[in-house]
Design a protein around this motif. Structure first.
Motif, short mmCIF file in Angstrom:
data_model
loop_
_atom_site.label_atom_id
_atom_site.label_comp_id
_atom_site.label_asym_id
_atom_site.label_seq_id
_atom_site.Cartn_x
_atom_site.Cartn_y
_atom_site.Cartn_z
N LYS A 13 25.94 80.48 177.62
CA LYS A 13 27.37 80.21 177.56
C LYS A 13 28.05 80.92 176.39
O LYS A 13 29.21 81.27 176.47
N GLU A 14 27.31 81.10 175.30
CA GLU A 14 27.90 81.67 174.08
C GLU A 14 26.90 82.62 173.43
O GLU A 14 26.23 82.28 172.46
N LYS A 15 26.81 83.84 173.95
CA LYS A 15 25.80 84.81 173.49
C LYS A 15 25.96 85.21 172.03
O LYS A 15 24.98 85.53 171.37
N LYS A 16 27.15 85.16 171.50
CA LYS A 16 27.36 85.60 170.12
C LYS A 16 26.84 84.59 169.09
O LYS A 16 26.88 84.87 167.89
N LEU A 17 26.33 83.46 169.52
CA LEU A 17 25.77 82.48 168.59
C LEU A 17 24.63 83.07 167.77
O LEU A 17 24.41 82.66 166.63
N THR A 18 23.91 84.03 168.32
CA THR A 18 22.79 84.62 167.58
C THR A 18 23.26 85.36 166.33
O THR A 18 22.50 85.50 165.37
N LYS A 19 24.50 85.81 166.32
CA LYS A 19 25.05 86.55 165.18
C LYS A 19 25.91 85.67 164.27
O LYS A 19 26.35 86.11 163.21
N THR A 20 26.15 84.45 164.66
CA THR A 20 26.97 83.53 163.87
C THR A 20 26.19 83.13 162.62
O THR A 20 25.02 82.79 162.69
N THR A 21 26.87 83.18 161.46
CA THR A 21 26.22 82.78 160.22
C THR A 21 27.04 81.71 159.52
O THR A 21 28.24 81.59 159.73
N ASP A 22 26.36 80.95 158.66
CA ASP A 22 27.05 79.94 157.87
C ASP A 22 27.54 80.57 156.56
O ASP A 22 27.46 81.79 156.38
N ASP A 23 28.02 79.76 155.64
CA ASP A 23 28.56 80.27 154.38
C ASP A 23 27.52 81.00 153.53
O ASP A 23 27.87 81.82 152.68
N ASN A 24 26.25 80.69 153.73
CA ASN A 24 25.18 81.36 152.99
C ASN A 24 24.66 82.60 153.70
O ASN A 24 23.77 83.27 153.19
N GLY A 25 25.18 82.85 154.89
CA GLY A 25 24.73 84.01 155.66
C GLY A 25 23.51 83.72 156.53
O GLY A 25 22.91 84.64 157.07
N TRP A 26 23.16 82.45 156.66
CA TRP A 26 22.02 82.08 157.51
C TRP A 26 22.47 82.02 158.97
O TRP A 26 23.47 81.38 159.31
N SER A 27 21.70 82.67 159.81
CA SER A 27 21.93 82.68 161.25
C SER A 27 21.03 81.61 161.89
O SER A 27 20.15 81.05 161.23
#
Length: 190
Positions: A13-27
């Motif tokens: 449903k949301e393929k770009k989730l693999t590239k999403t990072t948090d404030d620390n840059g963790w995927s």
């Protein structure tokens, strides 16, 4: 439903989730490498959807999921990442540490020895960090402090120590092991 199937459905449903990072840059791949006994299945799913996720480095320390898996002693996750993205082994953090430096820093001898069975990781043994230390320079420092690492020192280093060269302070692995090491320390980088 299996966790890997849940991850698969989310990514459909949301393929770009693999590239999403948090404030620390963790995927999500960083978190999968860090947590959970079943994380190798999640790692497989994440990399199936986007193998480039293995190249995402966190914001400050510049560690990839492979570095995180190595410091956690998660050889199963490391194998999964390397099998899909062998070139990511060449990535280093902000100190110049590669995945094998992190495997040593995990202080898990069994995990370190398993890493040496992965050809792409084993080749990192002669790669130097920003201070000129190879992973085997770190082992020499550990072997001085922890008896269990002496076996590793003698098994992997002692007869071939010249191949690891000198660090920027002109210290060999022998110099470090025999006590002339000054600044070198192995710390837990997490």
């Amino acid at each position: 439903m299996l966790v890997s199937e849940t991850a698969r459905k989310l990514l459909e449903k949301e393929k770009k989730l693999t590239k999403t990072t948090d404030d620390n840059g963790w995927s999500p791949l960083h978190y999968a490498a860090f947590y959970f006994w079943w994380s190798s299945r999640i790692v497989r799913v994440l990399l199936e959807y986007d193998a480039s996720a293995a190249y995402i480095a966190e914001t400050e320390k510049k560690r990839t999921a492979l570095h995180i898996a190595a410091i956690r002693g998660r050889v199963d996750v490391m194998k999964e990442i390397v099998s899909r993205c062998p070139a990511c082994c060449e990535l280093v953090d902000n100190r110049g540490w590669n995945a094998l430096h992190y495997a040593v820093a995990s202080k898990d001898i069994e995990a370190f020895e398993e890493c040496l069975k992965i050809p792409e990781i084993a080749r990192l043994g002669t790669k130097k960090d920003d201070k000129g230390n190879t992973p085997f320079h770190l082992i020499a420092a550990l072997a001085r402090e922890q008896k269990q690492w002496r076996r590793v020192f003698y098994k992997y280093i002692y007869n071939a120590c010249e191949i690891y060269g000198l660090n920027k302070r002109k210290l060999s692995v022998d110099d470090i092991y025999f006590g002339k090491f000054g600044e070198i320390q192995v710390i837990n980088p997490l």
